[in-house]
Write an enzyme that holds these catalytic residues in place. Structure first.
Site, PDB file in Angstrom:
ATOM      1  CG  ASN A  69      -0.366   0.729   2.397  1.00 32.20           C
ATOM      2  OD1 ASN A  69      -0.391   1.971   2.457  1.00 32.20           O
ATOM      3  ND2 ASN A  69       0.191  -0.009   3.331  1.00 32.20           N
ATOM      4  N   GLY A  72      -0.417   6.730   1.966  1.00 36.87           N
ATOM      5  CA  GLY A  72       0.189   8.029   2.274  1.00 36.87           C
ATOM      6  C   GLY A  72      -0.577   8.828   3.303  1.00 36.87           C
ATOM      7  CG  ASN A 100      -0.834   5.470  14.231  1.00 33.56           C
ATOM      8  OD1 ASN A 100      -0.517   6.287  13.374  1.00 33.56           O
ATOM      9  ND2 ASN A 100      -0.122   4.386  14.470  1.00 33.56           N
ATOM     10  CB  CYS A 131       4.281   6.429   7.413  1.00 29.27           C
ATOM     11  SG  CYS A 131       3.389   6.322   5.851  1.00 29.27           S
ATOM     12  CG  ASN A 193       4.662   1.149   9.495  1.00 30.17           C
ATOM     13  OD1 ASN A 193       4.041   0.730   8.524  1.00 30.17           O
ATOM     14  ND2 ASN A 193       4.426   2.337  10.023  1.00 30.17           N
ATOM     15  N   GLY A 244       2.549  -7.629  12.222  1.00 26.87           N
ATOM     16  CA  GLY A 244       3.183  -7.892  10.935  1.00 26.87           C
ATOM     17  C   GLY A 244       2.788  -9.280  10.466  1.00 26.87           C
TER      18      GLY A 244
END
Lengths: 303, 248
Positions: A69, A72, A100, A131, A193, A244
């Protein structure tokens, strides 16, 4: 009777299952499908100071056993989260939620944290310093022990709520970064992440995602996540939210044995919207199968 | 939205690389034409979205074109196989705004949802004209089915091998007067239709999706009414709210 409770930074969760940020919106979409109060808690969609549309589409691609993905950080901005999203959530979710947040400067992280510190619905603040899909922010803060510590320390000064730092796997020494966040005042670490990845459209001879690269999640990354949780557990004394590629009840047990106090479930929600509920329902039977009477007993049990 | 295990009743090629699949099971959450279902396929991580082409007595029809490994796998499935489906996704078309003589414009893989829409409009006593565009005669499907229910069906092909030579927009004069437009097809076609029609209308969009039900924000687009998720705020947008992306 199997005891599924765990304690995360002084707050007791009915079970360790936590839908991960970015796969569960602000919760109420899923509340139409099942009673989300069965969850331990959940981490809401990454929120920034200003509203963001995110990256151009296509921003989703399939991969072997997973997905990329490059959304953004699309979100309505912190003001709308407080005035619109949280009041809607309050009608359907009666537990503290993980907020978050993400920023493009230390000041932005501080600004959002200071505002959310006043919200009673927020139980924990989770700093997304990882990110991979925004430029000039996000992951830039999570790639070195120094910068991660600076963000953590600055936010620490403006909130008394438990502070979680969400780390990127796209680094050389994740244990060192986790340790550095702990020293700067973090109360918990969440990891991992997404892993930076890419796909190419052969016919067009160009990257499939408009952003060129994206974050890899899903089954494919589970062993990587498990290994990093295991390493970080040996480096820090604060609790870990392991995530994850988790997609089943046994994955939850593995994550906890590696050292996770709670377990995040991410892209599995996108494929099976009922997966968190189903995992929670099957936890007692799975615990019985492995002779576990109190789930919190197995945290770090593989060390 | 509900989860449903659907049994394949039939799966047959109806045009070059285009398949019609009929599925049986609980379809109760499908409320409107233009909605879609999201199928889980063995060996593939993400679900695949398909618009509902027809729904009659709990028999659901989808039409898909083989364009990649997922749809190739689907084309090999046989009657009796069971598929895990999320159904009743998306907003679908609103039929109350159509007026007496709506015009339906479909292009290629965008044709299927217009069939269930045409049936709904006809059952409301409306006079429906359909313009269906394809590349070539071998790609044409459901011509007879549309002719069975619509007042008028105009086929266009890019090479002129069937119907009018050209694009769907080249058939607008031929289509005559219309009260409203419903359309589905590739974005370039939607944009051309948007600029040429003289009534309001509803446009169904396609985008690569993650979840299909509004959770991941993967398929968002910008509109004049703010950001919308194609999967859950769409796939149908009103003509007045569409904001076309400026060419890079």
């Amino acid at each position: 009777m199997a005891d599924t409770r765990v304690t995360l930074c002084g707050i007791t969760l009915d079970n360790p299952v936590i839908p991960a940020s970015g796969t569960f919106g602000y919760g109420y979409e899923f509340a139409k499908l099942y009673d989300i109060n069965c969850l331990g808690t959940f981490s809401f969609k990454g929120t920034t100071v200003l509203p963001r549309f995110g990256n151009p589409t296509p921003r989703i691609a399939e991969t072997p056993s997973g997905m990329l993905n490059a959304v953004g950080l699309q979100n309505p901005g912190v003001d709308a989260v407080i005035s619109y999203e949280l009041p809607r959530l309050k009608e359907v979710f009666f537990k503290p939620v993980i907020a978050n947040i993400s920023g493009f400067s230390i000041d932005e992280y501080v600004q959002i944290a200071a505002v959310l510190d006043k919200e009673v619905q927020v139980g924990w603040i989770e700093l997304n310093v990882s990110c991979p899909n925004v430029h000039g922010g996000g992951a830039a803060f999570g790639t070195t022990p120094d910068s991660a510590a600076r963000v953590t320390g600055a936010v620490r000064r403006v909130t008394k709520k438990p502070l979680i730092v969400k780390l990127s796997p796209n680094v050389a020494d994740i244990a060192g970064i986790a340790k550095s966040c702990e020293c700067a005042g973090a109360d918990a670490i969440s990891l991992i992440n997404t892993l930076l990845g890419m796909r190419i459209d052969i016919k067009k001879r160009s990257p499939l995602l408009a952003n060129k690269t994206g974050g890899l999640s899903g089954r494919a990354i589970f062993p990587v996540a498990l290994r990093m949780v295991y390493q970080v557990y040996e480096a820090v004394r604060i609790p870990i939210i392991g995530m994850g590629g988790v997609a089943g009840t046994e994955d939850v047990l593995e994550m906890m044995l590696a050292g996770a106090t709670a377990v995040g479930i991410g892209s599995a929600n996108l494929v099976d919207p009922f997966i968190c509920r189903d995992i929670i329902n099957s936890l007692p039977a799975e615990m019985d199968k492995y002779g576990i009477s109190r789930l919190s007993d197995i945290i770090g049990g593989a060390h | 939205m509900t989860q449903s295990d659907l049994t394949i009743l039939s799966n047959r090629e109806i045009a070059t690389s285009v398949y019609e699949m009929k599925l049986g099971g609980n379809t109760i959450s499908i409320a409107r034409p233009g909605q879609f279902i999201d199928l889980k396929l063995d060996g593939f991580f993400l679900r695949r979205p398909f618009s509902v082409c027809d729904l009659e007595n709990d028999v659901l029809t989808i039409i898909y074109k083989v364009v990649g490994r997922g749809t190739e796998h689907m084309s090999s499935l046989t009657a009796g196989s069971v598929l895990d489906a999320l159904i009743g996704l998306g907003n679908g078309y609103e039929t109350s705004t159509s007026g007496a003589s709506p015009l339906l414009i479909g292009g290629g893989a965008g044709v299927p949802p217009l069939f269930m829409l045409a049936k709904a409009l006809v059952s409301q006593g409306k006079s429906v004209t359909a313009v269906l565009g394809f590349n070539t005669a071998e790609d044409v499907f459901y011509k007879g089915e549309f002719e069975g229910i619509c007042s008028r069906v105009i086929i266009t092909t890019a090479d002129g091998s069937c119907g009018i030579r050209g694009l769907v927009t080249d058939a607008l004069t031929e289509a005559g007067d219309y009260s409203y437009v419903y359309t589905c097809g590739p974005e370039q076609m939607l944009k051309a239709v948007w600029s040429k029609i003289n009534t309001s209308g509803q446009f169904s969009f396609e985008e690569r999706m993650g979840c299909g039900f509004g959770a991941c924000m993967g398929c968002s687009c910008e509109t004049l009414c703010g950001a919308k998720r194609i999967c859950s705020d769409g796939p149908v947008l009103y003509k007045e709210e569409i904001k076309w992306p400026t060419p890079a």
